[in-house]
Design a protein around this motif. Sequence first.
Motif, PDB file in Angstrom:
ATOM      1  N   ASP A  39      67.190  32.740  31.057  1.00  0.00           N
ATOM      2  CA  ASP A  39      65.748  33.006  31.123  1.00  0.00           C
ATOM      3  C   ASP A  39      65.450  33.911  30.105  1.00  0.00           C
ATOM      4  O   ASP A  39      65.675  34.889  29.960  1.00  0.00           O
ATOM      5  N   GLY A  40      64.315  33.233  29.479  1.00  0.00           N
ATOM      6  CA  GLY A  40      63.765  33.913  28.056  1.00  0.00           C
ATOM      7  C   GLY A  40      63.176  35.399  28.436  1.00  0.00           C
ATOM      8  O   GLY A  40      62.444  35.230  29.689  1.00  0.00           O
ATOM      9  N   VAL A  41      63.217  36.211  27.889  1.00  0.00           N
ATOM     10  CA  VAL A  41      62.643  37.589  28.179  1.00  0.00           C
ATOM     11  C   VAL A  41      61.002  37.442  27.922  1.00  0.00           C
ATOM     12  O   VAL A  41      60.857  37.261  26.486  1.00  0.00           O
ATOM     13  N   THR A  42      60.363  37.920  28.969  1.00  0.00           N
ATOM     14  CA  THR A  42      58.934  37.587  28.667  1.00  0.00           C
ATOM     15  C   THR A  42      58.252  38.468  27.348  1.00  0.00           C
ATOM     16  O   THR A  42      58.432  39.750  27.311  1.00  0.00           O
ATOM     17  N   LEU A  43      57.303  37.774  26.522  1.00  0.00           N
ATOM     18  CA  LEU A  43      56.814  38.622  25.377  1.00  0.00           C
ATOM     19  C   LEU A  43      55.733  39.185  25.858  1.00  0.00           C
ATOM     20  O   LEU A  43      55.164  39.046  26.961  1.00  0.00           O
ATOM     21  N   GLU A  44      55.166  40.164  24.755  1.00  0.00           N
ATOM     22  CA  GLU A  44      53.913  40.816  25.129  1.00  0.00           C
ATOM     23  C   GLU A  44      52.613  39.869  25.303  1.00  0.00           C
ATOM     24  O   GLU A  44      52.668  38.878  24.454  1.00  0.00           O
ATOM     25  N   LYS A  45      51.661  40.176  25.766  1.00  0.00           N
ATOM     26  CA  LYS A  45      50.472  39.537  25.674  1.00  0.00           C
ATOM     27  C   LYS A  45      49.804  39.523  24.440  1.00  0.00           C
ATOM     28  O   LYS A  45      50.075  40.698  23.578  1.00  0.00           O
ATOM     29  N   ASN A 110      58.347  44.959  15.457  1.00  0.00           N
ATOM     30  CA  ASN A 110      58.024  46.322  15.750  1.00  0.00           C
ATOM     31  C   ASN A 110      58.350  46.704  17.144  1.00  0.00           C
ATOM     32  O   ASN A 110      57.686  47.847  17.768  1.00  0.00           O
ATOM     33  N   TYR A 111      59.089  45.988  17.905  1.00  0.00           N
ATOM     34  CA  TYR A 111      59.615  46.184  19.203  1.00  0.00           C
ATOM     35  C   TYR A 111      58.433  45.944  20.135  1.00  0.00           C
ATOM     36  O   TYR A 111      58.461  46.398  21.226  1.00  0.00           O
ATOM     37  N   TRP A 112      57.149  45.466  19.835  1.00  0.00           N
ATOM     38  CA  TRP A 112      56.153  45.451  20.642  1.00  0.00           C
ATOM     39  C   TRP A 112      55.709  44.094  20.535  1.00  0.00           C
ATOM     40  O   TRP A 112      56.347  42.958  21.245  1.00  0.00           O
ATOM     41  N   PRO A 166      66.072  59.734  28.881  1.00  0.00           N
ATOM     42  CA  PRO A 166      66.025  60.957  28.830  1.00  0.00           C
ATOM     43  C   PRO A 166      65.099  61.676  29.967  1.00  0.00           C
ATOM     44  O   PRO A 166      64.668  60.867  30.712  1.00  0.00           O
ATOM     45  N   GLY A 167      65.474  62.802  30.352  1.00  0.00           N
ATOM     46  CA  GLY A 167      64.788  63.472  31.223  1.00  0.00           C
ATOM     47  C   GLY A 167      63.270  63.290  31.548  1.00  0.00           C
ATOM     48  O   GLY A 167      62.798  63.426  32.747  1.00  0.00           O
ATOM     49  N   ASN A 168      62.584  63.472  30.426  1.00  0.00           N
ATOM     50  CA  ASN A 168      61.321  63.356  30.565  1.00  0.00           C
ATOM     51  C   ASN A 168      60.902  61.979  30.406  1.00  0.00           C
ATOM     52  O   ASN A 168      59.474  61.552  29.827  1.00  0.00           O
ATOM     53  N   TRP A 169      61.356  61.057  30.821  1.00  0.00           N
ATOM     54  CA  TRP A 169      60.954  59.638  30.718  1.00  0.00           C
ATOM     55  C   TRP A 169      59.752  59.260  31.206  1.00  0.00           C
ATOM     56  O   TRP A 169      58.855  58.463  30.617  1.00  0.00           O
ATOM     57  N   ASN A 170      59.376  59.550  32.492  1.00  0.00           N
ATOM     58  CA  ASN A 170      58.286  59.304  33.128  1.00  0.00           C
ATOM     59  C   ASN A 170      57.004  59.730  32.588  1.00  0.00           C
ATOM     60  O   ASN A 170      55.974  59.585  32.798  1.00  0.00           O
ATOM     61  N   SER A 171      57.200  60.744  31.384  1.00  0.00           N
ATOM     62  CA  SER A 171      56.015  61.244  31.033  1.00  0.00           C
ATOM     63  C   SER A 171      55.486  60.389  29.607  1.00  0.00           C
ATOM     64  O   SER A 171      54.166  60.510  29.298  1.00  0.00           O
ATOM     65  N   PHE A 172      56.274  59.359  29.248  1.00  0.00           N
ATOM     66  CA  PHE A 172      55.803  58.570  28.054  1.00  0.00           C
ATOM     67  C   PHE A 172      54.936  57.500  28.921  1.00  0.00           C
ATOM     68  O   PHE A 172      55.064  56.932  30.096  1.00  0.00           O
ATOM     69  N   ARG A 173      54.049  56.798  27.969  1.00  0.00           N
ATOM     70  CA  ARG A 173      53.207  55.892  28.404  1.00  0.00           C
ATOM     71  C   ARG A 173      53.832  54.656  28.607  1.00  0.00           C
ATOM     72  O   ARG A 173      54.904  54.236  27.718  1.00  0.00           O
ATOM     73  N   GLU A 174      53.327  53.810  29.225  1.00  0.00           N
ATOM     74  CA  GLU A 174      54.295  52.177  29.381  1.00  0.00           C
ATOM     75  C   GLU A 174      54.502  51.632  28.317  1.00  0.00           C
ATOM     76  O   GLU A 174      55.770  51.307  27.835  1.00  0.00           O
ATOM     77  N   LYS A 175      53.624  51.660  27.017  1.00  0.00           N
ATOM     78  CA  LYS A 175      53.921  51.139  25.882  1.00  0.00           C
ATOM     79  C   LYS A 175      54.879  51.576  24.922  1.00  0.00           C
ATOM     80  O   LYS A 175      56.076  50.937  24.604  1.00  0.00           O
ATOM     81  N   ARG A 177      57.455  53.499  26.424  1.00  0.00           N
ATOM     82  CA  ARG A 177      58.548  53.235  27.145  1.00  0.00           C
ATOM     83  C   ARG A 177      59.086  51.994  26.801  1.00  0.00           C
ATOM     84  O   ARG A 177      60.374  51.769  26.469  1.00  0.00           O
ATOM     85  N   LYS A 178      58.269  50.726  26.683  1.00  0.00           N
ATOM     86  CA  LYS A 178      58.783  49.626  26.390  1.00  0.00           C
ATOM     87  C   LYS A 178      59.417  49.384  24.993  1.00  0.00           C
ATOM     88  O   LYS A 178      60.445  48.823  24.824  1.00  0.00           O
ATOM     89  N   ILE A 179      58.745  50.216  24.132  1.00  0.00           N
ATOM     90  CA  ILE A 179      59.274  50.191  22.630  1.00  0.00           C
ATOM     91  C   ILE A 179      60.535  50.728  22.593  1.00  0.00           C
ATOM     92  O   ILE A 179      61.583  50.533  22.023  1.00  0.00           O
ATOM     93  N   ARG A 180      60.525  51.932  23.386  1.00  0.00           N
ATOM     94  CA  ARG A 180      61.745  52.699  23.098  1.00  0.00           C
ATOM     95  C   ARG A 180      62.936  52.065  23.809  1.00  0.00           C
ATOM     96  O   ARG A 180      64.189  52.177  23.331  1.00  0.00           O
ATOM     97  N   ILE A 181      62.760  51.148  24.800  1.00  0.00           N
ATOM     98  CA  ILE A 181      63.825  50.750  25.813  1.00  0.00           C
ATOM     99  C   ILE A 181      64.522  49.629  24.731  1.00  0.00           C
ATOM    100  O   ILE A 181      65.821  49.308  24.509  1.00  0.00           O
ATOM    101  N   ARG A 182      63.441  48.832  23.958  1.00  0.00           N
ATOM    102  CA  ARG A 182      64.000  47.884  23.129  1.00  0.00           C
ATOM    103  C   ARG A 182      64.680  48.345  21.800  1.00  0.00           C
ATOM    104  O   ARG A 182      65.634  47.852  21.691  1.00  0.00           O
ATOM    105  N   LYS A 183      64.196  49.356  21.632  1.00  0.00           N
ATOM    106  CA  LYS A 183      64.664  49.874  20.017  1.00  0.00           C
ATOM    107  C   LYS A 183      65.864  50.656  20.195  1.00  0.00           C
ATOM    108  O   LYS A 183      66.821  50.725  19.230  1.00  0.00           O
ATOM    109  N   ASP A 184      66.012  51.351  21.567  1.00  0.00           N
ATOM    110  CA  ASP A 184      66.968  52.438  21.292  1.00  0.00           C
ATOM    111  C   ASP A 184      68.086  52.061  22.523  1.00  0.00           C
ATOM    112  O   ASP A 184      69.219  52.441  22.242  1.00  0.00           O
ATOM    113  N   PHE A 185      67.985  51.069  23.306  1.00  0.00           N
ATOM    114  CA  PHE A 185      68.737  50.705  24.505  1.00  0.00           C
ATOM    115  C   PHE A 185      69.253  49.143  24.438  1.00  0.00           C
ATOM    116  O   PHE A 185      70.229  48.992  25.075  1.00  0.00           O
TER     117      PHE A 185
END
Length: 281
Positions: A39-45, A110-112, A166-175, A177-185
């Motif tokens: 299953d290909g990972v969905t690309l950004e619009k 650019n992970y986006w 990170p503990g403050n994960w929910n404070s990040f905006r959606e974009k 969060r997505k970039i950091r998930i791809r870049k860092d995790f």
Amino acid sequence: MAKLFTISEPALLGSKNDRHPKEDWFAVSKKFPIYAVADGVTLEKNKLGHYPRSSGAQKVAQIFCDVAVKEAEKLYPKFKTSHLNRIFRTANRAVGRYNRKRHRNKKTINYWDLDLFAATASFALIKNNTLYWASICDAGIAHFDQRGRRTLLACQCWPNLQKNLPGNWNSFREKERKIRIRKDFRNALGPKGELKGYGVVTGEREAESYLNEGDLLIGAGDLIFLFSDGFEEYLKLEKFLHLFQKWPRDLTNKLKTLTARKAKQDAESYGQERTLIAISI
């Protein structure tokens, strides 16, 4: 003789112009009982708010399935559990070559909206009453014995990621969060090789550490399912399992009736693109 069933259905979410392109793929060997689903990972619009019409994510799903099955055919006569990692490595690196040809690497992305093409994947091979299986992320494989008891469900993707956010994960905006998930995790490993995030097929060698694999004795009356995440919720339905236990002549129509009804009731859970390979021993 084992019975085989395959189906791949499009996503039902969103308007016609807003649905992401087909990104699933599956392959079945014509020589041996060897199967793969990806299953290909969905690309950004894009800037117009549309998904790309031609999906590089689907292409890497296809590459993975086709290469995995071809490699397994070569190994089949003397197959053993340790070959699972070799098959995954070969298919994953083929995906890496595709990404590099498209000028997608850690220096260019650019992970986006410019990111590595990626896929989740599952694989199965049957030989001498043994199921050899492998899975990465939420493309899964499941086994039910002749009494309908589930003895295997491999579709793990997020536990290591959730532990390391990170503990403050929910404070990040959606974009962000997505970039950091791809870049860092994505395919991230700790200093001692420990799993820090989640694994997907990208061509990166680190992805090989995220492969779930094993073998399992099987017998007459058992059911084996390889699936993309769009079918995961269906495996929890008694009607779904009973349908394959009975294996009627009009199995395709009956399954499509079930999926259409469930998708209408809950499109978020049941209306995603979905691919299934079912084997009855």
